[in-house]
Structures are given as structure tokens and as C-alpha cells.
Design an enzyme around this catalytic site. Structure first.
Site, PDB file in Angstrom:
ATOM      1  N   SER A 137       3.010  -1.440 -16.831  1.00  0.00           N
ATOM      2  CA  SER A 137       1.736  -1.324 -16.155  1.00  0.00           C
ATOM      3  C   SER A 137       0.888  -0.308 -16.919  1.00  0.00           C
ATOM      4  O   SER A 137       1.301   0.830 -17.094  1.00  0.00           O
ATOM      5  CB  SER A 137       2.003  -0.856 -14.719  1.00  0.00           C
ATOM      6  OG  SER A 137       0.795  -0.592 -14.048  1.00  0.00           O
ATOM      7  N   LYS A 163       0.549  -5.461 -17.816  1.00  0.00           N
ATOM      8  CA  LYS A 163      -0.306  -5.485 -16.615  1.00  0.00           C
ATOM      9  C   LYS A 163      -1.391  -4.433 -16.798  1.00  0.00           C
ATOM     10  O   LYS A 163      -1.095  -3.273 -17.046  1.00  0.00           O
ATOM     11  CB  LYS A 163       0.558  -5.185 -15.384  1.00  0.00           C
ATOM     12  CG  LYS A 163      -0.210  -4.859 -14.129  1.00  0.00           C
ATOM     13  CD  LYS A 163       0.727  -4.804 -12.923  1.00  0.00           C
ATOM     14  CE  LYS A 163       0.554  -3.518 -12.134  1.00  0.00           C
ATOM     15  NZ  LYS A 163       1.486  -3.448 -10.983  1.00  0.00           N
ATOM     16  N   LYS A 165      -4.435  -2.262 -15.204  1.00  0.00           N
ATOM     17  CA  LYS A 165      -5.093  -1.810 -13.982  1.00  0.00           C
ATOM     18  C   LYS A 165      -6.583  -2.067 -14.150  1.00  0.00           C
ATOM     19  O   LYS A 165      -7.152  -1.758 -15.211  1.00  0.00           O
ATOM     20  CB  LYS A 165      -4.838  -0.306 -13.782  1.00  0.00           C
ATOM     21  CG  LYS A 165      -3.389   0.018 -13.448  1.00  0.00           C
ATOM     22  CD  LYS A 165      -3.023  -0.482 -12.058  1.00  0.00           C
ATOM     23  CE  LYS A 165      -1.698   0.097 -11.595  1.00  0.00           C
ATOM     24  NZ  LYS A 165      -1.338  -0.395 -10.249  1.00  0.00           N
ATOM     25  N   ASP A 190      -4.047  -5.719 -12.032  1.00  0.00           N
ATOM     26  CA  ASP A 190      -3.781  -5.149 -10.703  1.00  0.00           C
ATOM     27  C   ASP A 190      -4.980  -4.310 -10.297  1.00  0.00           C
ATOM     28  O   ASP A 190      -5.322  -3.333 -10.970  1.00  0.00           O
ATOM     29  CB  ASP A 190      -2.514  -4.282 -10.764  1.00  0.00           C
ATOM     30  CG  ASP A 190      -2.111  -3.730  -9.400  1.00  0.00           C
ATOM     31  OD1 ASP A 190      -2.833  -3.974  -8.407  1.00  0.00           O
ATOM     32  OD2 ASP A 190      -1.072  -3.030  -9.324  1.00  0.00           O
ATOM     33  N   GLU A 215      -3.193  -9.122  -9.078  1.00  0.00           N
ATOM     34  CA  GLU A 215      -2.462  -8.395  -8.036  1.00  0.00           C
ATOM     35  C   GLU A 215      -3.427  -7.639  -7.133  1.00  0.00           C
ATOM     36  O   GLU A 215      -4.286  -6.902  -7.610  1.00  0.00           O
ATOM     37  CB  GLU A 215      -1.483  -7.432  -8.723  1.00  0.00           C
ATOM     38  CG  GLU A 215      -0.554  -6.676  -7.794  1.00  0.00           C
ATOM     39  CD  GLU A 215       0.454  -5.823  -8.576  1.00  0.00           C
ATOM     40  OE1 GLU A 215       0.714  -6.116  -9.768  1.00  0.00           O
ATOM     41  OE2 GLU A 215       0.962  -4.839  -8.006  1.00  0.00           O
ATOM     42  N   ASP A 240       0.668  -6.905  -3.160  1.00  0.00           N
ATOM     43  CA  ASP A 240       1.490  -5.686  -3.256  1.00  0.00           C
ATOM     44  C   ASP A 240       1.269  -4.911  -1.955  1.00  0.00           C
ATOM     45  O   ASP A 240       1.997  -5.100  -0.967  1.00  0.00           O
ATOM     46  CB  ASP A 240       1.054  -4.905  -4.520  1.00  0.00           C
ATOM     47  CG  ASP A 240       1.762  -3.571  -4.706  1.00  0.00           C
ATOM     48  OD1 ASP A 240       2.545  -3.175  -3.836  1.00  0.00           O
ATOM     49  OD2 ASP A 240       1.517  -2.893  -5.733  1.00  0.00           O
ATOM     50  N   LYS A 264       8.471  -4.142  -3.579  1.00  0.00           N
ATOM     51  CA  LYS A 264       8.835  -2.729  -3.739  1.00  0.00           C
ATOM     52  C   LYS A 264       9.657  -2.411  -2.515  1.00  0.00           C
ATOM     53  O   LYS A 264       9.121  -2.449  -1.387  1.00  0.00           O
ATOM     54  CB  LYS A 264       7.585  -1.846  -3.783  1.00  0.00           C
ATOM     55  CG  LYS A 264       6.736  -2.047  -5.031  1.00  0.00           C
ATOM     56  CD  LYS A 264       5.460  -1.218  -4.994  1.00  0.00           C
ATOM     57  CE  LYS A 264       4.670  -1.419  -6.284  1.00  0.00           C
ATOM     58  NZ  LYS A 264       3.307  -0.884  -6.183  1.00  0.00           N
ATOM     59  N   GLY A 292       6.855  -1.155  -9.291  1.00  0.00           N
ATOM     60  CA  GLY A 292       7.329   0.215  -9.497  1.00  0.00           C
ATOM     61  C   GLY A 292       6.355   1.205  -8.909  1.00  0.00           C
ATOM     62  O   GLY A 292       5.209   0.856  -8.605  1.00  0.00           O
TER      63      GLY A 292
END
Ligand code: OSB
Ligand code: MG
Length: 370
Positions: A137, A163, A165, A190, A215, A240, A264, A292
Site C-alpha cells: 500500500s 495499491k 492511496k 484506496d 477500495e 474495508d 482485517k 493491513g
């Protein structure tokens, strides 16, 4: 049958190797709450995934410390004989909410239980893999050139999925730049709930980049607008923040709010609840992956074991220890091997606490006789 003898809590602070930026802020230090449970000469460990402030979720390490000390500890004292860790959620159910606090204690019980069976945790959970595919990430970067070089470094280390952000103002341009430079990689984004449904035009543009998933684009507790958005996009939505229990996962799937779930265990209230989500997802052929929360070696090990289950088919946000920490409180560090992380084979989580480092990074601790 396990007879619980003692519980300890440790608050620790570990510097991150570089700041981690998301749509809700920037972290420079990892704050972790660790739980240990002892029985019969064995010690099991759990890590609370709550952050230092109520940004990702309403829980924080401090709320979890309070709930565990004041409400979970008395429950354990009254139920010292534990047949199986999956008995704990029912005992904790009078406490409403606080999934991350509950999960941390349940995690310690799973480690302890697997150690008492002299088995690595993945075997106790029904895992089927000896290594798991690693994704990474990538936090929000100061500019596109730094993003490109960060991504290039992670790819050269072997990560199998990147991934990014994103947030309003840091979305189409960085995603387009990464896609143009690395045309064939597995790429996802995400948003950590940074968009509204009215941002549909921007979100639709993301369909151009062949993303594996988007996400949590909308509200942290929303399902309905995600279901509507899902109808408008070709790219699968992954939830998420919105999934904080197996029941919510079921509602999300019934509504069509997502086509992928980021599991998670801490966010959903523990391994037992995560196993229930796994069951639901397998039934409906919904792909899972393990998210994570910048975990130390304790929480990272738990994620690795969970990710060995058959329904976890996409690369995870489980990266090498050195992606976040120069020195961790557990040994040995997790390392990549051809883009995969080998699953620890020793009993329980299969990592050892480094007491010297734990005590050096510990800002508070307390032990109770149960
Ligand atoms: O949304 O998945 C998230 C980290 C902290 C809080 C929330 C998230 C994340 C990450 C990093 O994306 C995952 C990791 O590498 O541990
Ligand atoms: Mg996320």
C-alpha cells in the site's frame, strides 16, 4: 482445555521508516497495543489494530486499553477455563462495539491455543498455503515523480500488486502516471472514504485504468451508496471500513455494495468473525484478501496465517517488516521471497517477542492475575 493465568497489556511506540499518508492524515509513529495471555508455561500474543486517533475507525489504542482493562479482563477472570478461542466472542458479546479491543484479546488466545496444540496457527485455522502473495500500500506522496520512484522501488523488491492511496486532488493524475509507466502491473486504489456519491464523474474516470478494484470510495459506514456506485462502475468495489462484522459483510453482499472484501480480523472483531466472513465469501465466490494496519510482527504474523485460507485469492496488504520498521518488536522479520511471504512454521504465530526492543519501545504496561 486452557486455564488462563495472567494477562498483560503493553502500549508501544515504534518510529515508521517513512511517513504514511492517507486521505485521513499522516502517520510517523506506529502506536500499538499488545496483549499477552499466559497458561501452563506458554504465552500467546495479540495486537490491537486500532490507530493512535479515531480516524480510520472510532476505536483508538487508548479506547481499546480502557475496554480491555475495565470490561474484558473481568470477563476473562470469570471464565478462566477456555475450551477454544472461538468461545470468546460469545463471552465478549455483552460489550457493544469495540471490535478491535475484542479482537486483540481473541488473537492472543488463538496464539496460545495453537502453541498448546504444538501447531502453527495456519494449520489450526485450516490454511492451505505455505507462502502468501504480497502487495504493498503506497501512501499519498508529495508529487507524481516521487510516487513513480516509490512504486518502481517496490516493484523491484518483488511486490505483486501496488495499491495507491487516493483522495480528491490526488487521484486521476497519479493513477494515470503510474498506469502509463507500468502498463501491466496489478494496480488498485484506496480512498479511505474520501468521496461522496456526487463525485461520480471522477470515480467513473478511474474505469479507464484497468484497476483491480477501488477500495472504500464512499462513507465509512455506508452500504447503499456503494451499491448504487457499483452499478455505475466497471471496476469492482472493495469494502474495508464499511465491513465491521460478518453480519455487515452479509448485508453488503446482499445489497451488491461490493464485489471484493478486504478482511482485517481486528476491524471485524476477531479471527472467529473473520472465519465467518470467509465462509460467506466462499459460498458466493467473492474474492478476499487480507488488509493491513501497519502492524508490528505480532499482528503481521496473524495476518499471514489468516491469508493462507482457501478463499484469500488476491495479493494482500501484507508487506515485509522493513517496509515499515527498521527494528520490530518480534523476530524474525518478514521478508519477501519472489513476491511472497513464507508462512511461519513454528507453533502459534511462529514469531518470538524481542523483549529488549519491546521494553525499549514500551510507554505503559500492566499485568493482571486472572
Ligand atoms: O485502509 O487499508 C487501509 C493502513 C492503516 C489504516 C488503514 C489502511 C492502511 C493501509 C496500509 O492501507 C496497509 C498495511 O500495509 O499495513
Ligand atoms: Mg483500506
Amino acid at each position: 482445555m486452557i486455564k488462563l493465568e495472567r494477562m498483560s497489556l503493553f502500549l508501544v511506540e515504534l518510529p515508521l521508516v517513512s511517513p504514511f499518508g492517507t486521505s485521513f492524515g499522516e502517520e510517523r509513529t506506529k502506536h500499538a497495543l499488545l496483549v499477552s495471555l499466559t497458561a501452563d508455561g506458554l504465552m500467546g500474543w495479540g495486537e490491537c489494530v486500532a490507530g493512535s486517533g479515531p480516524w480510520f475507525s472510532s476505536e483508538t489504542v487508548e479506547t481499546a486499553r480502557y475496554i480491555i482493562s475495565e470490561y474484558i479482563k473481568p470477563i476473562l477472570s470469570a471464565h478462566k477455563l477456555l475450551e477454544h478461542p472461538s468461545d470468546l466472542p460469545k463471552l465478549f458479546s455483552p460489550i457493544r462495539g469495540h471490535p478491535m479491543a475484542k479482537a486483540a484479546v481473541e488473537a492472543a488466545a488463538w496464539d496460545l491455543f495453537a502453541k498448546s496444540q504444538k501447531k502453527p496457527l495456519f494449520q489450526v485455522l485450516g490454511g492451505v498455503r505455505e507462502e502468501i502473495p504480497a502487495g504493498v500500500s503506497v501512501g499519498i506522496q508529495p508529487d507524481v515523480p516521487s510516487l513513480l520512484s516509490t512504486v518502481e522501488n517496490f516493484l523491484s523488491e518483488g511486490y505483486l500488486r501496488i495499491k495507491l492511496k487516493i483522495k480528491p486532488g490526488w487521484d486521476l493524475a497519479p493513477v494515470q502516471a503510474v498506469r502509463e509507466r507500468f502498463s501491466d502491473i496489478l494496480l488498485s486504489v484506496d480512498a479511505n472514504a474520501a468521496y461522496r456519491f456526487a463525485d461520480l464523474p471522477t470515480l467513473k474516470e478511474l474505469d479507464r485504468f484497468g484497476l483491480l478494484m477501488i477500495e472504500q470510495p464512499l462513507g465509512f459506514d455506508d452500504l447503499l451508496e456503494h451499491a448504487r456506485l457499483s452499478q455505475e462502475l466497471a471496476t469492482p468495489i472493495c469494502l474495508d471500513e464499511s465491513i465491521d462484522s460478518a453480519h455487515r459483510a452479509w448485508e453488503a453482499l446482499e445489497l451488491g455494495a461490493c464485489r471484493i472484501i478486504n478482511v482485517k480480523q481486528g476491524r471485524v472483531g476477531g479471527i472467529t468473525e473473520a472465519l465467518e466472513i470467509h465462509r460467506l465469501a466462499m459460498e458466493r465466490h467473492i474474492p478476499l484478501w487480507c488488509g493491513g494496519m501497519l502492524e508490528t510482527g505480532i499482528g503481521r504474523a496473524l495476518n499471514v496465517h489468516l491469508a493462507t485460507l482457501p478463499g484469500f485469492t488476491l495479493p494482500h496488504d501484507i508487506s515485509a517488516t522493513r517496509r515499515y520498521f527498521r527494528e520490530d518488536i518480534a523476530d524474525p522479520p518478514f521478508e519477501l521471497r519472489h513476491g511472497h511471504i513464507p508462512v511461519p512454521q513454528r507453533p502459534g504465530l511462529g514469531v518470538e517477542i524481542n523483549w529488549d526492543r519491546l521494553l525499549r519501545s514500551c510507554t505503559w504496561s500492566r499485568t493482571w492475575k486472572l
